[in-house]
Scaffold this motif. Sequence first.
Motif, short mmCIF file in Angstrom:
data_model
loop_
_atom_site.label_atom_id
_atom_site.label_comp_id
_atom_site.label_asym_id
_atom_site.label_seq_id
_atom_site.Cartn_x
_atom_site.Cartn_y
_atom_site.Cartn_z
N GLU A 6 20.89 25.89 -22.97
CA GLU A 6 20.00 26.09 -24.46
C GLU A 6 18.84 25.41 -24.79
OE1 GLU A 6 23.43 26.86 -27.55
OE2 GLU A 6 24.03 27.72 -26.01
N THR A 7 18.53 25.31 -25.45
CA THR A 7 17.35 23.96 -25.36
C THR A 7 17.55 22.88 -26.86
OG1 THR A 7 15.35 26.06 -25.25
CG2 THR A 7 14.53 23.97 -26.72
N GLY A 8 18.65 23.64 -27.68
CA GLY A 8 18.23 22.98 -28.60
C GLY A 8 19.36 21.76 -28.56
N LYS A 9 20.71 22.09 -27.51
CA LYS A 9 21.46 20.84 -26.97
C LYS A 9 20.54 20.31 -26.22
CE LYS A 9 25.86 23.45 -26.41
NZ LYS A 9 27.02 23.87 -25.15
N ARG A 10 18.80 20.53 -25.45
CA ARG A 10 18.30 19.27 -24.40
C ARG A 10 18.23 18.70 -25.49
NH1 ARG A 10 15.37 22.38 -19.54
NH2 ARG A 10 14.46 20.37 -19.58
N LYS A 86 23.55 14.07 -22.06
CA LYS A 86 23.76 15.16 -21.64
C LYS A 86 25.48 15.23 -21.58
CE LYS A 86 19.26 15.99 -19.33
NZ LYS A 86 18.47 14.92 -19.55
N ARG A 87 26.01 14.09 -21.22
CA ARG A 87 27.15 14.67 -21.33
C ARG A 87 27.81 14.92 -22.60
NH1 ARG A 87 28.90 9.62 -18.99
NH2 ARG A 87 28.62 10.27 -17.03
N MET A 88 27.18 14.38 -23.58
CA MET A 88 27.91 14.46 -24.84
C MET A 88 27.66 15.95 -24.95
SD MET A 88 26.46 12.51 -28.56
CE MET A 88 25.59 14.34 -29.28
N THR A 89 26.57 16.57 -25.11
CA THR A 89 26.25 17.79 -24.99
C THR A 89 26.57 19.10 -23.82
OG1 THR A 89 23.75 17.47 -24.43
CG2 THR A 89 24.16 17.23 -26.61
N GLY A 90 27.25 18.54 -23.48
CA GLY A 90 28.09 19.47 -22.20
C GLY A 90 27.19 19.99 -20.76
N LEU A 91 25.86 19.31 -20.89
CA LEU A 91 24.78 19.42 -19.43
C LEU A 91 24.28 18.31 -18.87
CD1 LEU A 91 22.22 19.99 -22.52
CD2 LEU A 91 23.38 21.53 -21.36
N LEU A 131 8.54 20.14 -25.03
CA LEU A 131 9.35 21.49 -25.85
C LEU A 131 8.47 22.36 -25.36
CD1 LEU A 131 11.43 21.93 -27.74
CD2 LEU A 131 10.77 21.26 -29.21
N ILE A 132 6.97 22.57 -25.78
CA ILE A 132 6.38 23.72 -25.96
C ILE A 132 6.59 24.41 -24.82
CG2 ILE A 132 3.97 24.91 -25.78
CD1 ILE A 132 3.42 22.50 -28.62
N LEU A 133 6.44 23.26 -23.70
CA LEU A 133 6.60 24.00 -22.13
C LEU A 133 7.82 25.55 -21.49
CD1 LEU A 133 4.06 21.41 -20.62
CD2 LEU A 133 3.81 23.81 -21.10
N ILE A 134 8.79 23.96 -22.02
CA ILE A 134 10.37 24.43 -21.62
C ILE A 134 10.63 25.43 -22.82
CG2 ILE A 134 12.74 23.57 -22.97
CD1 ILE A 134 11.75 20.42 -21.68
N ARG A 150 11.62 19.14 -9.09
CA ARG A 150 12.23 20.52 -8.64
C ARG A 150 13.35 20.77 -9.52
NH1 ARG A 150 8.47 18.96 -4.00
NH2 ARG A 150 7.45 20.24 -3.89
N THR A 151 13.24 20.07 -10.89
CA THR A 151 14.53 20.40 -11.34
C THR A 151 15.29 21.46 -12.23
OG1 THR A 151 14.73 18.10 -13.02
CG2 THR A 151 15.58 17.35 -10.51
N VAL A 152 16.24 21.54 -13.02
CA VAL A 152 16.46 22.42 -14.20
C VAL A 152 17.63 21.44 -14.28
CG1 VAL A 152 15.47 24.54 -13.23
CG2 VAL A 152 18.44 23.72 -12.87
N VAL A 153 17.64 22.35 -16.20
CA VAL A 153 19.17 21.49 -16.77
C VAL A 153 19.61 22.74 -16.73
CG1 VAL A 153 19.05 20.45 -19.13
CG2 VAL A 153 16.89 19.19 -17.71
N VAL A 154 20.86 22.41 -16.77
CA VAL A 154 22.07 23.87 -17.25
C VAL A 154 23.13 22.97 -17.22
CG1 VAL A 154 21.17 24.64 -14.75
CG2 VAL A 154 22.73 22.74 -14.27
N SER A 155 24.22 24.33 -17.83
CA SER A 155 25.08 23.82 -19.12
C SER A 155 26.16 23.35 -17.41
CB SER A 155 26.23 25.33 -18.70
OG SER A 155 27.74 24.75 -18.76
N ALA A 156 26.86 22.28 -17.90
CA ALA A 156 27.96 21.19 -16.84
C ALA A 156 29.18 21.90 -16.97
CB ALA A 156 27.82 19.71 -17.40
#
Length: 158
Positions: A6-10, A86-91, A131-134, A150-156
Motif C-alpha cells: 500500500e502506498t501509505g505504508k511505503r 519496511k520491517r516495521m510496516t510489514g513490507l 511518490l507521484i510515479l508510484i 527492476r524491483t517492487v515493494v510487496v507485503s512481507a
Amino acid sequence: MPPLAETGKRVLARLVDWLVIAVPLAIIGIPFGVYDRVNEDSGDFGAVWTASAEGGQWAFQLITLVAYVAYDTLMTAKANGQTLGKRMTGLRVAMLNDGTTPPTGAALMRALVLWLPALICCACLWPLLLLILILVDKPYKQGLHDKAARTVVVSATQ
C-alpha cells in the motif's frame, strides 16, 4: 508474488528510514561544523541553524550520501529486502521477475536512484516525483528507483 505494498505504508516506511539515518547524522554533524552559523534574523521564532559552507560541510555531505546509500543497499540486500521502516510496516523489496530478495547490485542501483538526486540537488522535488510515479504507475506501483533496479515493494506477510 505477494501483494503489492500500500502506498501509505511505503511512505511511512520511508519516513522511518529517513529518521533512522537523519537523527544520528544530525549528531555527527556537530564536529563537522554544519551548525556553526546562526541566523539571528528569524524574528520571534529564535535562532535558525544553517549549514556552513566551510570544508567540513563538504565532508559531512559525503558522509551523508554514503550513509543513506549504504543503509538502503545493505538492508535491502542483506535483511530479506527490508529496511527498518519496511520491517516495521510489514513490507519488503522484491525482484520483479521472481520475488526474491534483491542482490547487492540491484539494491545499490535502487539506493543510488532513490537517494542521490534527493541529497545532492532536489531535496523537496525528488521524493515528490517518486511518490507521484508510484501513484500513477501501472501495474506494479514502481518509482524510478524500482524501475532502475527492476524491483517492487510487496507485503512481507502472506
